[in-house]
Design a protein around this motif. Sequence first.
Motif, PDB file in Angstrom:
ATOM      1  N   UNK A   1       0.978  -1.318   0.342  1.00 17.92           N
ATOM      2  CA  UNK A   1      -0.072   0.159  -0.097  1.00 17.92           C
ATOM      3  C   UNK A   1       1.020   1.193  -0.215  1.00 17.92           C
ATOM      4  N   UNK A   2       2.358   1.686   1.016  1.00 19.17           N
ATOM      5  CA  UNK A   2       3.167   2.841   0.563  1.00 19.17           C
ATOM      6  C   UNK A   2       3.669   2.738  -0.415  1.00 19.17           C
ATOM      7  N   UNK A   3       3.941   1.781  -1.247  1.00 18.67           N
ATOM      8  CA  UNK A   3       5.313   1.404  -2.302  1.00 18.67           C
ATOM      9  C   UNK A   3       3.735   2.578  -3.029  1.00 18.67           C
ATOM     10  N   UNK A   4       2.229   1.771  -3.190  1.00 15.93           N
ATOM     11  CA  UNK A   4       1.391   2.358  -4.043  1.00 15.93           C
ATOM     12  C   UNK A   4       1.854   4.117  -4.237  1.00 15.93           C
ATOM     13  N   UNK A   5       1.268   4.062  -3.209  1.00 17.08           N
ATOM     14  CA  UNK A   5       1.330   5.654  -2.608  1.00 17.08           C
ATOM     15  C   UNK A   5       2.218   6.058  -2.795  1.00 17.08           C
ATOM     16  N   UNK A   6       3.863   5.668  -2.839  1.00 16.94           N
ATOM     17  CA  UNK A   6       5.109   6.435  -3.248  1.00 16.94           C
ATOM     18  C   UNK A   6       5.288   6.165  -4.542  1.00 16.94           C
ATOM     19  N   UNK A   7       4.475   5.505  -5.257  1.00 14.54           N
ATOM     20  CA  UNK A   7       4.767   5.311  -6.925  1.00 14.54           C
ATOM     21  C   UNK A   7       4.155   6.543  -7.451  1.00 14.54           C
ATOM     22  N   UNK A   8       2.793   6.863  -6.874  1.00 13.51           N
ATOM     23  CA  UNK A   8       2.006   8.134  -7.761  1.00 13.51           C
ATOM     24  C   UNK A   8       0.283   7.291  -7.545  1.00 13.51           C
ATOM     25  N   UNK A   9       0.308   6.487  -6.837  1.00 18.21           N
ATOM     26  CA  UNK A   9      -1.420   5.707  -6.630  1.00 18.21           C
ATOM     27  C   UNK A   9      -1.928   7.265  -5.524  1.00 18.21           C
ATOM     28  N   UNK A  10      -2.876   7.569  -5.946  1.00 14.51           N
ATOM     29  CA  UNK A  10      -3.506   8.400  -6.327  1.00 14.51           C
ATOM     30  C   UNK A  10      -5.397   7.769  -5.126  1.00 14.51           C
ATOM     31  N   UNK A  11      -5.630   8.872  -4.064  1.00  4.89           N
ATOM     32  CA  UNK A  11      -7.141   8.067  -4.380  1.00  4.89           C
ATOM     33  C   UNK A  11      -7.334   7.730  -2.675  1.00  4.89           C
ATOM     34  N   UNK A  12      -8.502   7.154  -2.256  1.00  9.37           N
ATOM     35  CA  UNK A  12      -9.054   7.756  -1.437  1.00  9.37           C
ATOM     36  C   UNK A  12      -7.725   5.781  -0.416  1.00  9.37           C
ATOM     37  N   UNK A  13      -7.745   6.048   0.991  1.00 10.61           N
ATOM     38  CA  UNK A  13      -7.283   4.601   0.902  1.00 10.61           C
ATOM     39  C   UNK A  13      -8.478   3.490   2.190  1.00 10.61           C
ATOM     40  N   UNK A  14      -9.423   3.830   1.630  1.00 11.96           N
ATOM     41  CA  UNK A  14     -10.376   3.214   2.463  1.00 11.96           C
ATOM     42  C   UNK A  14     -10.190   2.251   2.132  1.00 11.96           C
ATOM     43  N   UNK A  15     -10.445   0.904   2.172  1.00 11.28           N
ATOM     44  CA  UNK A  15     -10.216  -0.491   1.935  1.00 11.28           C
ATOM     45  C   UNK A  15      -8.591  -1.007   1.552  1.00 11.28           C
ATOM     46  N   UNK A  16      -8.040  -0.168   1.471  1.00 15.70           N
ATOM     47  CA  UNK A  16      -6.510  -0.956   1.458  1.00 15.70           C
ATOM     48  C   UNK A  16      -6.190  -1.384   2.313  1.00 15.70           C
ATOM     49  N   UNK A  17      -5.632  -2.427   2.665  1.00 15.90           N
ATOM     50  CA  UNK A  17      -4.612  -3.457   3.451  1.00 15.90           C
ATOM     51  C   UNK A  17      -5.431  -3.591   5.119  1.00 15.90           C
ATOM     52  N   UNK A  18      -6.458  -4.376   4.051  1.00 24.45           N
ATOM     53  CA  UNK A  18      -7.014  -5.159   5.579  1.00 24.45           C
ATOM     54  C   UNK A  18      -6.835  -5.332   7.184  1.00 24.45           C
TER      55      UNK A  18
END
Length: 288
Positions: free
Chosen positions: A38-55
């Motif tokens: 999840x953090x790697x995707x954020x670092x790569x520029x993936x945007x959007x709400x994180x609800x449901x990420x890394x349950x």
Amino acid sequence: MNGADLPGTAVPGRRTAVPEPWAAVPEPRTAVPGPREARARARAGTAGPTAGWAPGHAQANLVAVPADWAYDVLLFCTRNPKPCPVLDVTDAGSWTTRLAPGADLRTDVPGYRVWEDGRLAAEPADATPYWRDDLVSFLIGCSFTFEGALAAAGVPLRHVAQGRNVSMYVTDRACRPAGRLHGPMVVSMRPVPARLVPVARRISGLLPAVHGAPVHAGDPAALGIRDLDRPDFGDPVVAEPGDVPVFWACGVTPQAAVTASRPPFAITHAPGRMFVTDVRDEEYRIAF
């Protein structure tokens, strides 16, 4: 604001069977496999709400202020623990946290806000160019943390199903001032079927470190909210017939305090775009 705010919807003589919410948390369709990815995707520029990420893993709000404002923020959070439950505080200039060893607070959030004198100055995907050696970061509990438990107990998450950010509203409830900081409480809202409001209250109430039980359910006017279709942050979420709007204290409250109090500089997360930690949700659950 307490349990009296919540409608009594239980049917006399009947108990609703509620599964143990931490026994088997279903993985939402929008989830990513784990906190590191999840953090790697954020670092790569993936945007959007994180609800449901890394349950199954806790998420956190971020607010970073100059060291000479850090005590004011800490005191504000201490005096207003419902919207501002502190999970970690960094040393000045540090971009690391014990909540996720090896993570970088400057890059691992899918959206930042940079504030100057209380005004929004930038919304970068990477906060590294704006980071300062005197910044003290506060990681504050997030209600996304208990959403997996709500879902496991049969409470629908309308915003996740609709692919939207959770709705957030500035209320007319003033937080207790602290030093130079003051401002209103912000709440997040989730439409919940009336019969499941007591379930949502019970389950979220087991996690006070991530806002705990709702502060209100029912008429939004009781919080000074005029129109649910016009949230101050996030997206409008469509309710289903029989749903009741349920409001939780929200970690965007420090951003409202930044706007009201105008510190010279601050960096925060973008609302709904959280820092995903390595900490398991159940570590914040009250044992019973």
